[in-house]
Design a protein around this motif. Structure first.
Motif, PDB file in Angstrom:
ATOM      1  N   ARG A  46      41.787  26.586  30.588  1.00 21.50           N
ATOM      2  CA  ARG A  46      42.381  27.325  31.705  1.00 21.50           C
ATOM      3  C   ARG A  46      41.670  26.965  33.006  1.00 21.50           C
ATOM      4  O   ARG A  46      40.449  26.883  33.059  1.00 21.50           O
ATOM      5  CB  ARG A  46      42.243  28.829  31.454  1.00 21.50           C
ATOM      6  CG  ARG A  46      43.037  29.330  30.265  1.00 21.50           C
ATOM      7  CD  ARG A  46      42.769  30.796  30.026  1.00 21.50           C
ATOM      8  NE  ARG A  46      43.121  31.597  31.181  1.00 21.50           N
ATOM      9  CZ  ARG A  46      42.882  32.913  31.273  1.00 21.50           C
ATOM     10  NH1 ARG A  46      42.287  33.531  30.281  1.00 21.50           N
ATOM     11  NH2 ARG A  46      43.239  33.575  32.348  1.00 21.50           N
TER      12      ARG A  46
ATOM     13  N   ARG B 139      40.595  28.330  35.904  1.00 23.44           N
ATOM     14  CA  ARG B 139      40.252  29.590  36.563  1.00 23.44           C
ATOM     15  C   ARG B 139      39.107  29.350  37.534  1.00 23.44           C
ATOM     16  O   ARG B 139      38.210  28.533  37.274  1.00 23.44           O
ATOM     17  CB  ARG B 139      39.809  30.641  35.533  1.00 23.44           C
ATOM     18  CG  ARG B 139      40.881  30.985  34.512  1.00 23.44           C
ATOM     19  CD  ARG B 139      40.372  32.004  33.539  1.00 23.44           C
ATOM     20  NE  ARG B 139      40.068  33.270  34.191  1.00 23.44           N
ATOM     21  CZ  ARG B 139      39.479  34.293  33.583  1.00 23.44           C
ATOM     22  NH1 ARG B 139      39.107  34.177  32.318  1.00 23.44           N
ATOM     23  NH2 ARG B 139      39.241  35.414  34.222  1.00 23.44           N
ATOM     24  N   PRO B 140      39.113  30.064  38.680  1.00 24.37           N
ATOM     25  CA  PRO B 140      37.969  29.943  39.607  1.00 24.37           C
ATOM     26  C   PRO B 140      36.720  30.554  38.993  1.00 24.37           C
ATOM     27  O   PRO B 140      36.774  31.245  37.968  1.00 24.37           O
ATOM     28  CB  PRO B 140      38.436  30.714  40.851  1.00 24.37           C
ATOM     29  CG  PRO B 140      39.469  31.658  40.338  1.00 24.37           C
ATOM     30  CD  PRO B 140      40.160  30.963  39.210  1.00 24.37           C
ATOM     31  N   GLN B 141      35.633  30.323  39.650  1.00 27.04           N
ATOM     32  CA  GLN B 141      34.381  30.859  39.136  1.00 27.04           C
ATOM     33  C   GLN B 141      34.360  32.380  39.244  1.00 27.04           C
ATOM     34  O   GLN B 141      35.111  32.987  40.003  1.00 27.04           O
ATOM     35  CB  GLN B 141      33.202  30.260  39.902  1.00 27.04           C
ATOM     36  CG  GLN B 141      33.093  28.748  39.733  1.00 27.04           C
ATOM     37  CD  GLN B 141      31.906  28.186  40.476  1.00 27.04           C
ATOM     38  OE1 GLN B 141      31.185  28.941  41.126  1.00 27.04           O
ATOM     39  NE2 GLN B 141      31.724  26.880  40.400  1.00 27.04           N
ATOM     40  N   ARG B 142      33.468  32.965  38.491  1.00 26.60           N
ATOM     41  CA  ARG B 142      33.470  34.423  38.390  1.00 26.60           C
ATOM     42  C   ARG B 142      33.129  35.092  39.713  1.00 26.60           C
ATOM     43  O   ARG B 142      33.729  36.113  40.085  1.00 26.60           O
ATOM     44  CB  ARG B 142      32.461  34.862  37.305  1.00 26.60           C
ATOM     45  CG  ARG B 142      32.513  36.349  36.972  1.00 26.60           C
ATOM     46  CD  ARG B 142      31.661  36.657  35.753  1.00 26.60           C
ATOM     47  NE  ARG B 142      31.725  38.054  35.400  1.00 26.60           N
ATOM     48  CZ  ARG B 142      30.933  39.004  35.882  1.00 26.60           C
ATOM     49  NH1 ARG B 142      29.994  38.667  36.765  1.00 26.60           N
ATOM     50  NH2 ARG B 142      31.067  40.252  35.513  1.00 26.60           N
ATOM     51  N   TRP B 143      32.208  34.532  40.479  1.00 23.47           N
ATOM     52  CA  TRP B 143      31.830  35.163  41.746  1.00 23.47           C
ATOM     53  C   TRP B 143      32.969  35.094  42.746  1.00 23.47           C
ATOM     54  O   TRP B 143      33.146  35.997  43.577  1.00 23.47           O
ATOM     55  CB  TRP B 143      30.567  34.499  42.304  1.00 23.47           C
ATOM     56  CG  TRP B 143      30.747  33.052  42.690  1.00 23.47           C
ATOM     57  CD1 TRP B 143      30.592  31.971  41.905  1.00 23.47           C
ATOM     58  CD2 TRP B 143      31.112  32.572  43.986  1.00 23.47           C
ATOM     59  NE1 TRP B 143      30.820  30.818  42.595  1.00 23.47           N
ATOM     60  CE2 TRP B 143      31.145  31.150  43.899  1.00 23.47           C
ATOM     61  CE3 TRP B 143      31.404  33.176  45.208  1.00 23.47           C
ATOM     62  CZ2 TRP B 143      31.462  30.347  44.978  1.00 23.47           C
ATOM     63  CZ3 TRP B 143      31.712  32.362  46.291  1.00 23.47           C
ATOM     64  CH2 TRP B 143      31.752  30.974  46.172  1.00 23.47           C
ATOM     65  N   LYS B 144      33.796  34.028  42.655  1.00 27.23           N
ATOM     66  CA  LYS B 144      34.955  33.960  43.534  1.00 27.23           C
ATOM     67  C   LYS B 144      35.981  35.018  43.163  1.00 27.23           C
ATOM     68  O   LYS B 144      36.571  35.662  44.042  1.00 27.23           O
ATOM     69  CB  LYS B 144      35.573  32.569  43.455  1.00 27.23           C
ATOM     70  CG  LYS B 144      34.704  31.454  44.044  1.00 27.23           C
ATOM     71  CD  LYS B 144      35.429  30.130  44.000  1.00 27.23           C
ATOM     72  CE  LYS B 144      34.567  29.017  44.603  1.00 27.23           C
ATOM     73  NZ  LYS B 144      35.261  27.710  44.577  1.00 27.23           N
ATOM     74  N   ARG B 145      36.216  35.199  41.840  1.00 24.39           N
ATOM     75  CA  ARG B 145      37.171  36.221  41.430  1.00 24.39           C
ATOM     76  C   ARG B 145      36.712  37.609  41.833  1.00 24.39           C
ATOM     77  O   ARG B 145      37.513  38.442  42.282  1.00 24.39           O
ATOM     78  CB  ARG B 145      37.373  36.148  39.908  1.00 24.39           C
ATOM     79  CG  ARG B 145      37.931  34.823  39.413  1.00 24.39           C
ATOM     80  CD  ARG B 145      38.495  34.951  38.021  1.00 24.39           C
ATOM     81  NE  ARG B 145      37.550  35.508  37.058  1.00 24.39           N
ATOM     82  CZ  ARG B 145      36.720  34.769  36.331  1.00 24.39           C
ATOM     83  NH1 ARG B 145      36.711  33.455  36.462  1.00 24.39           N
ATOM     84  NH2 ARG B 145      35.908  35.350  35.472  1.00 24.39           N
ATOM     85  N   LEU B 146      35.424  37.894  41.724  1.00 21.93           N
ATOM     86  CA  LEU B 146      34.905  39.205  42.123  1.00 21.93           C
ATOM     87  C   LEU B 146      35.031  39.410  43.623  1.00 21.93           C
ATOM     88  O   LEU B 146      35.333  40.521  44.091  1.00 21.93           O
ATOM     89  CB  LEU B 146      33.446  39.336  41.674  1.00 21.93           C
ATOM     90  CG  LEU B 146      33.210  39.379  40.163  1.00 21.93           C
ATOM     91  CD1 LEU B 146      31.720  39.442  39.876  1.00 21.93           C
ATOM     92  CD2 LEU B 146      33.923  40.566  39.545  1.00 21.93           C
TER      93      LEU B 146
ATOM     94  N   VAL C 167      37.332  38.058  45.690  1.00 19.83           N
ATOM     95  CA  VAL C 167      38.743  38.306  46.005  1.00 19.83           C
ATOM     96  C   VAL C 167      39.144  39.716  45.602  1.00 19.83           C
ATOM     97  O   VAL C 167      39.860  40.421  46.322  1.00 19.83           O
ATOM     98  CB  VAL C 167      39.617  37.247  45.308  1.00 19.83           C
ATOM     99  CG1 VAL C 167      41.092  37.590  45.455  1.00 19.83           C
ATOM    100  CG2 VAL C 167      39.342  35.866  45.883  1.00 19.83           C
ATOM    101  N   ARG C 168      38.635  40.157  44.446  1.00 18.20           N
ATOM    102  CA  ARG C 168      38.966  41.499  43.972  1.00 18.20           C
ATOM    103  C   ARG C 168      38.405  42.573  44.916  1.00 18.20           C
ATOM    104  O   ARG C 168      39.062  43.568  45.232  1.00 18.20           O
ATOM    105  CB  ARG C 168      38.426  41.680  42.550  1.00 18.20           C
ATOM    106  CG  ARG C 168      38.990  42.873  41.812  1.00 18.20           C
ATOM    107  CD  ARG C 168      38.439  42.918  40.408  1.00 18.20           C
ATOM    108  NE  ARG C 168      38.729  41.671  39.694  1.00 18.20           N
ATOM    109  CZ  ARG C 168      38.191  41.365  38.525  1.00 18.20           C
ATOM    110  NH1 ARG C 168      37.329  42.205  37.979  1.00 18.20           N
ATOM    111  NH2 ARG C 168      38.510  40.236  37.933  1.00 18.20           N
TER     112      ARG C 168
ATOM    113  N   LYS D 127      40.532  42.673  48.160  1.00 18.15           N
ATOM    114  CA  LYS D 127      41.793  43.380  47.970  1.00 18.15           C
ATOM    115  C   LYS D 127      41.583  44.895  47.898  1.00 18.15           C
ATOM    116  O   LYS D 127      42.362  45.677  48.456  1.00 18.15           O
ATOM    117  CB  LYS D 127      42.474  42.889  46.701  1.00 18.15           C
ATOM    118  CG  LYS D 127      43.037  41.483  46.811  1.00 18.15           C
ATOM    119  CD  LYS D 127      43.753  41.088  45.526  1.00 18.15           C
ATOM    120  CE  LYS D 127      44.340  39.694  45.658  1.00 18.15           C
ATOM    121  NZ  LYS D 127      45.060  39.279  44.423  1.00 18.15           N
TER     122      LYS D 127
END
Length: 506
Positions: free
Chosen positions: A436, A438-445, A447-448, A451
């Motif tokens: 998959r 998916r971006p790295q975890r720190w990027k997902r956190l 963005v979250r 939002k």
């Protein structure tokens, strides 16, 4: 009678001589004499009691305990629905955990109870007979990847009780000119006692092996292969695979220990550590080591050379007799039994080729496992290139199937499913699943969190406008909240039949 005796002594230090008179039979009163006799008898009686107590006293009681043959001391009726078992590798199979886990594995939790009889032997008492029969039919069982023996309870177990395991063995590379039941039985007998052979000569043989049910002694090794010498020259390597047997020693192939605990390996290391000075001294002195076995005078052929070493020793011991006539008669009896051979019993054949069929587990040493993992990491890239080049092509060759399924079949527990796994040879499903993106975890956190912050700000603005009572701005604010949506509100078109009047009734 004069009881006086004169004793004289001389002192060498002072130089003085001295004389002394002693009465050997002094006269004593009668009461004193009786008192002395009473004290002497009491002392002798106490000495006798002390001697008997010392003789009766012992550091340990070696007398055995006799159990009466009474109904209240036995549980024969309760043991009729029970199984006795044995752990083959107790250091790797904790008894307490096994008694807790196996009822869940058998799916009879709450209907069976276990009893630890020793560090390696145990008993399971069932409430229903069908549960016990189901467990017996699915043998052999394993715990912590090591085999455990199970058998029905018997009042007086024989000497070889819980000393063997019944296992189905797959035999490969049987010569085409000797492909019959007698050859199959002969090859299977080299592993253990043959119970039956799954082979139907009237049907097509779709597998590259035949299956034989064998009773394997745990003291004997579960050999992976043996060399078979053919009668007309040449040799073939016969391979064996054992179903439902997971772990074994990689050095001696026995089921009771791992390779670091192998006694044969320890003995070899101990012999290598012993200095060879004694061997050199024997060779220098001219002493030759004689091979074990009975000696034969020079110029004479050995007796019974066709027998194995142990049987030959027993035969030579039997024919050795002081009477020459009796010795010749015994030699003739042994030779006659050799010429006749043992009674040939035909093997038991079953036409159910999948009877008791199970998986074949292949365990590898750590060095081979690391090498295989390094090969597996390089395999997916080449497989992906082949799939991109021939998108609609299906893998049908055994090598392609093995390469595609090696990464999915290899298990981190140390074993992998062997040839009993049937790979699908058709279909469009890819053998290697793509990763998959998916971006790295720190990027997902991040963005979250962004939002969540925007949502909180929008809710705060909506709350302030609601308190002010401005309905128009409130609607605009609600629209601003959904600005990220690409959809725009569309007006609902007016229905065609909405402006028409109903037709008058006919």
């Amino acid at each position: 009678m004069n009881s006086l005796k004169q004793i004289s002594e001389y002192c060498s230090i002072n130089g003085i001589a001295q004389g002394l008179n002693i009465d050997l039979l002094p006269t004593q009163p009668l009461c004193l004499r009786r008192l002395l006799l009473c004290v002497a008898s009491t002392r002798s009686h106490m000495a006798d009691n002390l001697h008997s107590a010392i003789q009766a006293m012992s550091l340990r009681d070696d007398d055995p305990i006799d159990l009466q043959d009474d109904q209240c001391f036995n549980v024969f009726d309760g043991n009729s629905l029970s199984l006795l078992g044995r752990l083959l590798n107790p250091p790797r199979q904790p008894m307490s955990e096994m008694i807790e886990d196996m009822p869940r594995v058998w799916r009879v939790y709450g209907r069976v109870r276990g009893i630890a009889l020793s560090a390696e032997k145990f008993q399971f008492i069932f409430q229903r007979e069908e549960d016990m029969i189901t467990v017996l039919n699915d043998r052999p069982w394993s715990y912590k990847n090591w085999t455990m023996l199970l058998d029905c309870w018997v009042p007086s177990p024989p000497a070889n009780f819980l000393a063997s395991v019944d296992v189905w063995v797959r035999i490969y590379h049987i010569p085409v000119n000797h492909y019959n039941t007698d050859t199959m039985d002969f090859l299977a007998s080299k592993i253990g006692h043959v119970i039956e052979i799954a082979y139907d000569p009237k049907m097509s043989q779709k597998e590259a092996f035949i299956r034989a049910h064998i009773r394997l002694d745990i003291q004997r090794p579960a050999l992976p292969s043996k060399v078979l010498n053919l009668p007309r020259g040449g040799s073939v390597v016969i391979e064996f695979e054992y179903e439902k047997l997971r772990k074994r020693c990689h050095h001696c192939y026995r089921l009771t220990h791992e390779r670091p605990d192998c006694p044969l390996l320890h003995n070899r290391n101990r012999k290598q550590s012993i200095p060879q000075s004694s061997e050199k001294s024997q060779s220098s002195s001219g002493v030759k080591a004689h091979a074990p076995g009975p000696s034969v005078p020079p110029g004479f052929e050995p007796l019974f050379p066709e027998l194995p070493s142990e049987e030959r020793k027993a035969a030579l011991l039997y024919v050795s007799h002081s009477d020459e006539t009796e010795s010749l008669a015994r030699i003739a009896r042994v030779q006659l039994s050799i010429d006749q051979g043992p009674d040939v019993i035909p093997p038991k054949i079953t036409h159910d080729l999948s009877k008791g069929k199970g998986h074949v587990f292949t365990f590898e040493e750590p060095q081979r496992r690391a090498k295989r993992q390094s090969i597996m990491t390089e395999a997916p890239s080449s497989i992906g290139e082949c799939q991109r080049g021939d998108h609609g092509k299906t893998m049908s060759s055994p090598s392609e199937l093995e390469g595609a399924s090696s990464s999915s079949l290899f298990s981190p527990t140390g074993f992998s499913i062997g040839t009993s796994f049937e790979a699908q040879s058709s279909g469009t499903k890819s053998a290697v699943k793509s990763n998959r993106k998916r971006p790295q975890r720190w990027k997902r956190l991040a963005v979250r969190a962004q939002k969540a912050k925007e949502c909180e700000e929008a809710l705060a603005v909506a709350e302030e406008e609601r308190q002010s009572g401005d309905i128009i701005t409130k609607r605009k604010a609600v629209l601003n909240v959904g600005e990220h949506s690409s959809k725009s509100p569309k007006p609902t078109p007016c229905s065609v039949a909405s402006g028409l009047k109903p037709l008058p009734s006919q």
